[in-house]
Design a protein around this motif. Structure first.
Motif, short mmCIF file in Angstrom:
data_model
loop_
_atom_site.label_atom_id
_atom_site.label_comp_id
_atom_site.label_asym_id
_atom_site.label_seq_id
_atom_site.Cartn_x
_atom_site.Cartn_y
_atom_site.Cartn_z
N GLY A 118 38.84 -6.09 30.75
CA GLY A 118 39.97 -5.72 31.60
C GLY A 118 40.13 -6.79 32.67
N THR A 119 40.48 -6.37 33.88
CA THR A 119 40.59 -7.30 35.00
C THR A 119 39.28 -8.09 35.12
OG1 THR A 119 41.97 -5.67 36.07
CG2 THR A 119 41.09 -7.43 37.47
N GLY A 120 38.18 -7.34 35.20
CA GLY A 120 36.84 -7.93 35.07
C GLY A 120 36.31 -7.56 33.69
N GLY A 158 37.69 -11.44 34.48
CA GLY A 158 37.84 -11.43 33.03
C GLY A 158 39.30 -11.73 32.73
N GLY A 159 40.07 -10.70 32.36
CA GLY A 159 41.50 -10.85 32.14
C GLY A 159 42.21 -11.39 33.37
N ALA A 160 41.61 -11.20 34.53
CA ALA A 160 42.21 -11.70 35.78
C ALA A 160 42.31 -13.22 35.77
CB ALA A 160 41.38 -11.23 36.98
N GLY A 217 39.72 -2.98 26.15
CA GLY A 217 40.37 -3.54 27.34
C GLY A 217 41.50 -4.48 26.95
N GLY A 218 42.38 -4.76 27.91
CA GLY A 218 43.62 -5.51 27.66
C GLY A 218 43.41 -6.85 26.97
N ALA A 219 42.41 -7.63 27.42
CA ALA A 219 42.23 -8.98 26.87
C ALA A 219 41.57 -8.96 25.49
CB ALA A 219 41.43 -9.84 27.84
N LYS A 237 53.78 -14.43 30.47
CA LYS A 237 53.12 -13.14 30.26
C LYS A 237 51.68 -13.41 29.85
CE LYS A 237 55.91 -11.76 26.91
NZ LYS A 237 56.70 -12.94 26.65
N SER A 238 50.78 -12.45 30.13
CA SER A 238 49.37 -12.64 29.77
C SER A 238 49.20 -12.99 28.31
CB SER A 238 48.57 -11.37 30.08
OG SER A 238 48.44 -11.20 31.46
N CYS A 239 50.00 -12.33 27.44
CA CYS A 239 49.80 -12.55 26.00
C CYS A 239 50.21 -13.97 25.56
CB CYS A 239 50.49 -11.48 25.18
SG CYS A 239 52.25 -11.43 25.44
N1 LIG Z 1 46.80 -11.10 25.08
C1 LIG Z 1 46.02 -11.23 26.15
N2 LIG Z 1 45.14 -12.24 26.25
C2 LIG Z 1 44.31 -12.36 27.31
N3 LIG Z 1 44.32 -11.50 28.35
C3 LIG Z 1 45.17 -10.48 28.31
C4 LIG Z 1 46.06 -10.28 27.22
N4 LIG Z 1 46.77 -9.15 27.48
C5 LIG Z 1 46.33 -8.67 28.66
N5 LIG Z 1 45.38 -9.46 29.17
C6 LIG Z 1 44.64 -9.29 30.43
O1 LIG Z 1 44.04 -8.01 30.40
C7 LIG Z 1 44.00 -7.46 31.72
C8 LIG Z 1 44.51 -6.02 31.69
O2 LIG Z 1 43.66 -5.24 30.90
P1 LIG Z 1 43.39 -3.71 31.27
O3 LIG Z 1 42.37 -3.23 30.30
O4 LIG Z 1 44.70 -2.99 31.33
O5 LIG Z 1 42.76 -3.92 32.71
P2 LIG Z 1 42.36 -2.91 33.89
O6 LIG Z 1 42.03 -1.58 33.24
O7 LIG Z 1 41.20 -3.59 34.54
O8 LIG Z 1 43.57 -2.85 34.78
C9 LIG Z 1 44.84 -8.35 32.60
O9 LIG Z 1 43.98 -9.07 33.45
C10 LIG Z 1 45.55 -9.29 31.63
O10 LIG Z 1 45.68 -10.60 32.16
#
Ligand SMILES: Nc1ncnc2c1ncn2[C@@H]1O[C@H](COP(=O)(O)OP(=O)(O)O)[C@@H](O)[C@H]1O
Ligand SMILES: O=P(O)(O)OC[C@H](O)CO
Length: 499
Positions: free
Chosen positions: A262-264, A305-307, A406-408, A321-323
């Protein structure tokens, strides 16, 4: 009449409610964001009533939209952001101050003093945690010392302390309880005795009158007030969100690991029926208590992490966009020697260096945006690999796969590189709402909606498996280069500027 389990996933930035049926299929979800308050640098607060009203609103919304009545909800399970500290008046049911969020650093100095006085060893031995402002104990002490009259009122038994699970359970049912997994994040709870620890209550100056009753993660704790959903609903599952996600990834036996991107990133390994003390600065924590048996986990987390991808988007503006990061990273064959250590807020486990800062290194005239994007994605995988290496040293348990969510985790390039670095498959499940699913399973098991852990674990299904393709010597070489980059980032910020 079809029956469901309603999972409440109360996160740091939003509340979610998700309905699952008996097959473990997701039948509806709703999500409400709520305000984050940053009154001064280093402080992070939530309005406890926002937490409650946003959670209640999405619970009602998901039922309404799915056309499901309260009578069809066999039970509610709660998963929650952990450590965030609420202090409320038992009679009025109102918080006496804003909730102090886990990210809040206002008690960092208090922790520093306690460490200097030599208390870290007791804390680590009893709680499995680092003596850090992250956990609830010093946040609660701060509230007792800084809210007018709070300490006296607490000693008279007028105030109640709880983490977010406790606050929601109180609002839903009127009972003042917390589950073992959340209790284990307060820094007041002895994870071996599975009970509040008087030595810690004394150390942090917390009167026992404020504490919730500790319950297991899977038992009936009460019934919702009838006016909330039209008729009372049983509440029978509670776990901190990372523990719930581990349960929902069916990591139910020793050596099974999940990582949430996720974010981390939060990586947790099932450590067995006894806590494993970490010698590599990981946390030992209670996973859950089900049917009288307590399972323990080892946990490591990285802050960025995703942050890191968000920074590419918002800080550098090289993606929209993140993706989009995947396409940009794939525009180059490899990182071209570029490494990004995203220590923007210091480094978490296993380094715990608040003075480390973001470092981009290895650039040449040929380096471009694609290399930076690739380095950013790889950084997420390198940091996670460091966690797994530390876990394997601590637990000496062979790991055969890592389950990702998680998102990433949607990013295939990241997942493949992660598998390559770890040398074990990385598996992404079909149901990626693992936190909510874990809370639902815990609630459903308590009331016989599901019979056994084996039954729920059998519902878990892989969506995609990423096999490690990299040779061992290459993996070692890359990890060694990463370690050099991390060294360059460490201790950069002046002492006293830790976040
Ligand atoms: N396709 C992707 N590739 C890499 N990172 C991504 C992608 N899609 C989303 N993210 C990252 O995933 C994170 C969101 O994931 P999420 O599980 O919703 O986080 P949280 O629950 O911590 O808010 C964001 O930091 C975003 O940048
Ligand atoms: O709300 P999340 O998903 O960011 O999780 C927060 C963790 O529980 C903090 O320990």
């Amino acid at each position: 009449m079809k029956q469901y389990i309603l999972a409440l996933d109360q996160g740091t930035t939003s509340s979610r409610a998700i309905l699952f049926d008996h097959d473990g299929s997701l039948c509806g979800s709703a999500q409400h964001e709520f305000a984050q308050h940053f009154p001064v640098p280093g402080r992070v607060e939530h309005d406890a009533s926002d937490i409650w009203t946003s959670q209640l609103a999405c619970a009602r919304q998901v039922l309404r939209e799915a056309g499901v009545s309260a009578a069809q909800v066999a039970a509610i399970g709660i998963a929650n952001q952990r450590e965030t500290t609420v202090l409320w008046d038992r009679k009025s049911g109102e918080a006496v101050a804003p909730a102090i969020v886990w990210q809040d650093r206002r008690t960092a100095d208090a922790c520093e003093r306690l460490r200097a006085d030599g208390h870290a060893a007791l804390v680590q031995q009893a709680t499995g945690l680092e003596l850090d402002a992250y956990f609830s104990a010093t946040k609660l002490a701060w509230l007792l010392d800084n809210v007018a009259g709070a300490r006296e009122r607490a000693c008279r038994g007028e105030l109640a302390f709880g983490t977010v699970d406790s606050w929601l359970a109180f609002k839903l049912t009127g009972r003042h309880v917390t589950d073992v997994s959340n209790a284990s994040r307060t820094m007041l709870f002895n994870i071996h005795d599975v009970a509040w620890d008087e030595r810690l209550l004394t150390l942090f100056n917390v009167p026992p009158e404020v504490l919730p009753q500790v319950v297991s993660s899977s038992e009936v704790v009460g019934h919702t007030h009838a006016d909330l959903f039209g008729s009372p609903v049983t509440v029978s599952g509670i776990a901190g969100d990372q523990q719930a996600a581990t349960f929902g990834q069916a990591c139910h036996s020793q050596g099974m690991v999940k990582n949430t991107y996720g974010t981390g990133c939060f990586m947790l390994m099932h450590a067995g029926a006894q806590a494993v003390a970490s010698h590599n600065r990981l946390l030992a924590t209670v996973g859950w208590r089900v049917g009288g048996a307590t399972d323990y986990l080892l946990e490591g987390s990285v802050f960025m992490g995703g942050a890191t991808v968000q920074w590419l988007r918002d800080g550098l503006g090289i993606i929209e966009k993140s993706c989009d990061v995947e396409e940009l990273a794939l525009s180059v064959p490899d990182n071209g020697g570029v490494y990004l250590v995203p220590a923007f807020a210091g480094l978490g486990a296993p380094h715990w260096d608040p003075y480390a800062r973001g470092t981009l290194i290895g650039m040449t005239r040929g380096s471009g945006r694609g290399h930076v994007a690739r380095a950013a994605l790889e950084a997420i995988a390198y940091q996670s690999a460091e966690l797994l290496m530390a876990m394997q040293k601590d637990a000496a348990i062979p790991v055969t796969e890592v389950r990702a969510d998680g998102g990433a985790a949607r990013n295939d390039l990241l997942m493949q590189f992660q598998a390559d670095l770890l040398g074990v498959p990385v598996v992404r499940p079909k149901v990626t709402e693992t936190t909510a699913l874990g809370a639902a399973w815990l609630a459903g098991l308590a009331i016989g909606f599901w019979e056994s852990r084996e039954e729920v674990a059998a519902q878990w299904q892989a969506e995609k498996q990423f096999e490690p393709l990299m040779r061992e010597d290459r993996r070692r070489e890359l990890m060694a280069t990463w370690a050099r980059a991390v060294e360059r980032s460490r201790g950069w910020a002046p002492s006293g500027s830790g976040v």
